[in-house]
Design a protein around this motif. Structure first.
Motif, PDB file in Angstrom:
ATOM      1  N   SER A  86     -18.170  42.824  35.288  1.00  0.00           N
ATOM      2  CA  SER A  86     -17.443  42.342  36.238  1.00  0.00           C
ATOM      3  C   SER A  86     -17.797  40.807  36.655  1.00  0.00           C
ATOM      4  O   SER A  86     -17.064  40.209  37.212  1.00  0.00           O
ATOM      5  CB  SER A  86     -17.909  43.085  37.794  1.00  0.00           C
ATOM      6  N   ASP A  90     -11.998  38.698  37.032  1.00  0.00           N
ATOM      7  CA  ASP A  90     -11.444  38.156  38.278  1.00  0.00           C
ATOM      8  C   ASP A  90     -11.840  39.152  39.206  1.00  0.00           C
ATOM      9  O   ASP A  90     -11.384  40.400  39.288  1.00  0.00           O
ATOM     10  CB  ASP A  90     -10.065  38.009  38.215  1.00  0.00           C
ATOM     11  N   GLU A  91     -12.648  38.887  40.226  1.00  0.00           N
ATOM     12  CA  GLU A  91     -13.213  39.656  41.349  1.00  0.00           C
ATOM     13  C   GLU A  91     -11.976  40.243  42.089  1.00  0.00           C
ATOM     14  O   GLU A  91     -12.001  41.569  42.233  1.00  0.00           O
ATOM     15  CB  GLU A  91     -13.906  38.901  42.260  1.00  0.00           C
ATOM     16  N   ARG A  92     -10.778  39.678  42.300  1.00  0.00           N
ATOM     17  CA  ARG A  92      -9.634  40.112  43.134  1.00  0.00           C
ATOM     18  C   ARG A  92      -9.124  41.505  42.307  1.00  0.00           C
ATOM     19  O   ARG A  92      -8.678  42.261  42.640  1.00  0.00           O
ATOM     20  CB  ARG A  92      -8.822  38.881  43.319  1.00  0.00           C
ATOM     21  N   GLU A  93      -8.982  41.123  40.845  1.00  0.00           N
ATOM     22  CA  GLU A  93      -8.523  42.228  40.079  1.00  0.00           C
ATOM     23  C   GLU A  93      -9.318  43.457  40.031  1.00  0.00           C
ATOM     24  O   GLU A  93      -8.799  44.355  39.904  1.00  0.00           O
ATOM     25  CB  GLU A  93      -8.220  41.593  38.881  1.00  0.00           C
ATOM     26  N   SER A  94     -10.718  43.219  39.962  1.00  0.00           N
ATOM     27  CA  SER A  94     -11.582  44.354  39.690  1.00  0.00           C
ATOM     28  C   SER A  94     -11.411  45.272  41.110  1.00  0.00           C
ATOM     29  O   SER A  94     -11.609  46.476  40.879  1.00  0.00           O
ATOM     30  CB  SER A  94     -12.882  43.797  39.592  1.00  0.00           C
ATOM     31  N   LEU A  95     -11.334  44.448  42.312  1.00  0.00           N
ATOM     32  CA  LEU A  95     -11.313  45.564  43.571  1.00  0.00           C
ATOM     33  C   LEU A  95      -9.880  46.300  43.308  1.00  0.00           C
ATOM     34  O   LEU A  95      -9.846  47.423  43.763  1.00  0.00           O
ATOM     35  CB  LEU A  95     -11.240  44.475  44.592  1.00  0.00           C
ATOM     36  N   LYS A  96      -8.841  45.640  42.738  1.00  0.00           N
ATOM     37  CA  LYS A  96      -7.649  46.474  42.610  1.00  0.00           C
ATOM     38  C   LYS A  96      -7.606  47.624  41.777  1.00  0.00           C
ATOM     39  O   LYS A  96      -7.077  48.492  41.787  1.00  0.00           O
ATOM     40  CB  LYS A  96      -6.436  45.453  42.139  1.00  0.00           C
ATOM     41  N   LYS A  99      -9.578  50.375  43.441  1.00  0.00           N
ATOM     42  CA  LYS A  99      -8.623  51.043  44.268  1.00  0.00           C
ATOM     43  C   LYS A  99      -7.600  51.982  43.256  1.00  0.00           C
ATOM     44  O   LYS A  99      -7.473  53.148  43.737  1.00  0.00           O
ATOM     45  CB  LYS A  99      -7.834  50.197  44.942  1.00  0.00           C
ATOM     46  N   TYR A 244      -4.297  31.272  34.208  1.00  0.00           N
ATOM     47  CA  TYR A 244      -5.487  30.585  34.502  1.00  0.00           C
ATOM     48  C   TYR A 244      -5.524  29.065  34.068  1.00  0.00           C
ATOM     49  O   TYR A 244      -6.670  28.741  33.450  1.00  0.00           O
ATOM     50  CB  TYR A 244      -6.806  31.404  33.925  1.00  0.00           C
ATOM     51  N   SER A 316      -9.467  38.098  34.212  1.00  0.00           N
ATOM     52  CA  SER A 316      -8.951  39.600  33.935  1.00  0.00           C
ATOM     53  C   SER A 316      -7.678  39.381  32.899  1.00  0.00           C
ATOM     54  O   SER A 316      -6.803  38.749  33.210  1.00  0.00           O
ATOM     55  CB  SER A 316      -8.591  40.222  35.123  1.00  0.00           C
ATOM     56  N   LYS A 319      -3.654  43.312  34.955  1.00  0.00           N
ATOM     57  CA  LYS A 319      -3.720  43.411  36.179  1.00  0.00           C
ATOM     58  C   LYS A 319      -2.876  44.706  36.762  1.00  0.00           C
ATOM     59  O   LYS A 319      -2.204  45.225  36.005  1.00  0.00           O
ATOM     60  CB  LYS A 319      -3.055  42.106  36.907  1.00  0.00           C
TER      61      LYS A 319
END
Length: 321
Positions: A86, A90-96, A99, A244, A316, A319
Motif C-alpha cells: 500500500s 494510490d491511497e485513495r484507490e486502496s480505500l476504494k 470497500k 499520473y 495504482s 481503479k
C-alpha cells in the motif's frame, strides 16, 4: 529511431501470446513454470485442513494479482484479504478497493505495508474473528487449544513470505524483490495457537486480457528476462502520462506544461508522442549511446525501476469503476 520502434509496435500488434491467448496483443508474455502447476494441485490436496485463507493481493493491481484458478480451488473457505504494498499504491484507490472487497464480495480486507509491518495486528485480529465460530465448535468437541491453520495465498512477488516473517517475528523465510523465490509449501508455527502454511506464488496459464499481462509485467510479477522490457516500459509510461502526468513531470524534472502541450499535438500519432517523452526522460537521465541517441533499454530500466521502487510516487494501475 522513434519511427523504428513505432513500426515494431505495429508488427507486434498482430502477434498472439503463447500460453496466454491474448488476441492482437502488443506484448509477448509466456511464463508458467512447472512448479506452479504442481503447487496448484497441492493447494487442492490440503485445503480441507485449512481454517482460513489469507489472500495477499498487490494494492496497485488487486484484480490482476488474483489468480482465477485458485479462486475455484478455495471456493467457500473463510477468507481475509490483505492489500499489500500500500506504500506504493494510490491511497485513495486502496480505500476504494477495500470497500469493494468488503461490500461486493463480503471479505474482511486489510490495507497493509508488510515491509514496515503495517496492518499485521489488524489481519491477525480479523483471522481470529472469522474463525471464532469454528474454534468454539472445536472446543465443544474437546479440542481446546487447537491451532488456527492459515493458508497464505498469492501470486509471485506479492509479499507472502514477508507476511509470515512479520507474524512470526523472525526471518523464517527468504524474501526477495523478484518472483519465484518460494518453491515449496512450508508450515510455520507461531506461538501456540497459529500455524501458517506458506505456498509458492502461482500464476495461471491463460491471462484473460492484455491489461492483466501488462500490469503483472509492470510490477515485476513476471520475470523481466522473458518480457520485451522496452515495450512494457513504453506501455507503462503511456498509462502514467494519461493518469499520473504530475508524477512523471516531478520525477524527471520535465515541465508539465511542456509535456501536456506536446501530447495535445494530434497531427502526431500517439505512439510517437509517448516515445518523444520517453526519449526526453532518457536524455534527462543520461541514457545516451554513441551518436547522441537515447539508449532505449537503459531508459526502459529506469522507468520500470522507478515505478517498482516507488520513486515515481504512489500509483495504482487498477481503479474501482
Amino acid at each position: 529511431m522513434a519511427k523504428d520502434m513505432y513500426q515494431k509496435r505495429k508488427e507486434r500488434k498482430e502477434n498472439k501470446v503463447n500460453n496466454t491467448e491474448i488476441s492482437n496483443s502488443k506484448t509477448n508474455i509466456n511464463w508458467y513454470p512447472g512448479h506452479m502447476a504442481k503447487t496448484k494441485r497441492e493447494i487442492g490436496e490440503v485445503i480441507n485442513l485449512i481454517d482460513v485463507v489469507v489472500e495477499v493481493l498487490d494494492a496497485r493491481i488487486p484484480i490482476a494479482s488474483r489468480n482465477p484458478d485458485i479462486q475455484d480451488i478455495i471456493k467457500n473457505k473463510k477468507r481475509v484479504i490483505i492489500l499489500n504494498k500500500s506504500d506504493l499504491a494510490d491511497e485513495r484507490e486502496s480505500l476504494k478497493w477495500k470497500k469493494y472487497f468488503e461490500e461486493k464480495e463480503g471479505f474482511s480486507t486489510i490495507i497493509t505495508d508488510l515491509s514496515s509491518g503495517k496492518g499485521i495486528p489488524e489481519t491477525i485480529k480479523q483471522v481470529e474473528i472469522v474463525t471464532k465460530e469454528s474454534q468454539e465448535e472445536y472446543s465443544q468437541k474437546g479440542r481446546t487449544g487447537k491451532a488456527i491453520r492459515i493458508m497464505i495465498l498469492g501470486i509471485p512477488n506479492v509479499g507472502k513470505s514477508s507476511f509470515i516473517n512479520k507474524v512470526a517475528k523472525k526471518n523464517t523465510l527468504e524474501v526477495a524483490n523478484r518472483p519465484g523465490v518460494t518453491r515449496k509449501k512450508q508450515w510455520i508455527k507461531v506461538g501456540s495457537n497459529i500455524e501458517l502454511l506458506d505456498t509458492p506464488g502461482v500464476l495461471w496459464p491463460k491471462f484473460q486480457t492484455e491489461e492483466i499481462a501488462l500490469n503483472l509485467s509492470y510490477t515485476g510479477t513476471i520475470k523481466d528476462d522473458i518480457i520485451e522490457k522496452t515495450e512494457v516500459a513504453f506501455c507503462l509510461l503511456q498509462y502514467l502520462l494519461n493518469n499520473y502526468i504530475k508524477n512523471v513531470s516531478e520525477r524527471y524534472k520535465i515541465d508539465i506544461n511542456v509535456i501536456e502541450e506536446y501530447l495535445k499535438q494530434e497531427d502526431i500519432p500517439e505512439n510517437e508522442r509517448v516515445l518523444h517523452i520517453m526519449y526526453a526522460i532518457g536524455k534527462k537521465r543520461g541514457a545516451i549511446v554513441s551518436g547522441g541517441h537515447v539508449d532505449e533499454e537503459k531508459t526502459s530500466n529506469i522507468i520500470l525501476e522507478d515505478f517498482r521502487s516507488g520513486k515515481l510516487g504512489r500509483i495504482s494501475l487498477e481503479k474501482v469503476i
